[in-house]
Each structure stands twice: as C-alpha cells, then as structure tokens.
Design a protein around this motif. Sequence first.
Motif, PDB file in Angstrom:
ATOM      1  N   THR A   8       0.851  -1.181   0.000  1.00 23.77           N
ATOM      2  CA  THR A   8       0.000   0.000   0.000  1.00 23.77           C
ATOM      3  C   THR A   8       0.887   1.231   0.000  1.00 23.77           C
ATOM      4  O   THR A   8       1.945   1.237   0.626  1.00 23.77           O
ATOM      5  CB  THR A   8      -0.901   0.017   1.256  1.00 23.77           C
ATOM      6  N   GLN A  10       0.506   5.824  -0.146  1.00 24.96           N
ATOM      7  CA  GLN A  10      -0.426   6.937   0.048  1.00 24.96           C
ATOM      8  C   GLN A  10      -0.309   7.930  -1.098  1.00 24.96           C
ATOM      9  O   GLN A  10       0.791   8.297  -1.506  1.00 24.96           O
ATOM     10  CB  GLN A  10      -0.123   7.658   1.364  1.00 24.96           C
ATOM     11  N   CYS A  11      -1.449   8.368  -1.596  1.00 25.75           N
ATOM     12  CA  CYS A  11      -1.517   9.386  -2.644  1.00 25.75           C
ATOM     13  C   CYS A  11      -2.649  10.337  -2.278  1.00 25.75           C
ATOM     14  O   CYS A  11      -3.812   9.930  -2.230  1.00 25.75           O
ATOM     15  CB  CYS A  11      -1.760   8.733  -3.993  1.00 25.75           C
ATOM     16  N   ASP A  13      -3.493  11.553   0.565  1.00 26.93           N
ATOM     17  CA  ASP A  13      -4.123  11.054   1.797  1.00 26.93           C
ATOM     18  C   ASP A  13      -5.060   9.863   1.594  1.00 26.93           C
ATOM     19  O   ASP A  13      -5.843   9.522   2.482  1.00 26.93           O
ATOM     20  CB  ASP A  13      -4.873  12.170   2.534  1.00 26.93           C
ATOM     21  N   LEU A  14      -5.032   9.237   0.434  1.00 26.26           N
ATOM     22  CA  LEU A  14      -5.824   8.031   0.179  1.00 26.26           C
ATOM     23  C   LEU A  14      -4.883   6.872  -0.114  1.00 26.26           C
ATOM     24  O   LEU A  14      -3.849   7.055  -0.759  1.00 26.26           O
ATOM     25  CB  LEU A  14      -6.765   8.235  -1.013  1.00 26.26           C
ATOM     26  N   PRO A  15      -5.238   5.671   0.309  1.00 27.71           N
ATOM     27  CA  PRO A  15      -4.372   4.526   0.048  1.00 27.71           C
ATOM     28  C   PRO A  15      -4.480   4.041  -1.405  1.00 27.71           C
ATOM     29  O   PRO A  15      -5.551   4.041  -1.991  1.00 27.71           O
ATOM     30  CB  PRO A  15      -4.888   3.460   1.004  1.00 27.71           C
ATOM     31  N   TYR A  38      -7.524   2.510  -6.193  1.00 27.54           N
ATOM     32  CA  TYR A  38      -7.316   3.853  -5.652  1.00 27.54           C
ATOM     33  C   TYR A  38      -8.592   4.666  -5.818  1.00 27.54           C
ATOM     34  O   TYR A  38      -9.142   4.730  -6.919  1.00 27.54           O
ATOM     35  CB  TYR A  38      -6.153   4.549  -6.366  1.00 27.54           C
TER      36      TYR A  38
END
Length: 82
Positions: A8, A10-11, A13-15, A38
């Motif tokens: 995993t 982070q991009c 604040d989303l995984p 995503y």
Amino acid sequence: MRRILMGTAQCHDLPVRYYLLAKAREDETETYGIGVEYAGERVEIPNITPFQHRIQKLAETLISGLVTPATLVDVTEDWLLT
C-alpha cells in the motif's frame, strides 16, 4: 482468481493498494497478474507472466513509483518491453 495484497502507498491522503493476481491453470500451474485500487477505481491485468518472481518485481516497481489505476496499463506495457 486469488488476490493477494502486495503493498500500500499513500496518494493525496488516500491509500493505493497493489494486488498480485494468481489464477490456476488446468495443468496445475499458475499465471500471475497485477491489480491496483485507488479512490474507488480498480484496474486489473491478469495473466502477465507464469513467473511469480517477475510479478513481485513488477509490484515493487509500481509501489515505488506510486502508480495508480489511471496509468497501470501504460506502465505495465513499458515494463514488459524492458
């Protein structure tokens, strides 16, 4: 087809989740593909290789490059040509 979480990242604040896809063949071997999820989008590319070590290397490349579903196909095609 089995989906195994490989990592995993982070991009915004989303995984971003990266999956190894394993599909059994009639001769009791497996073929491997990759999947990326995503922000509610999921793209899967099955049957990339019969070699698990190769798909693990691709997963490592995708994770380190923070590849999202939008670019998964292009990046995988480039990786196959190298």
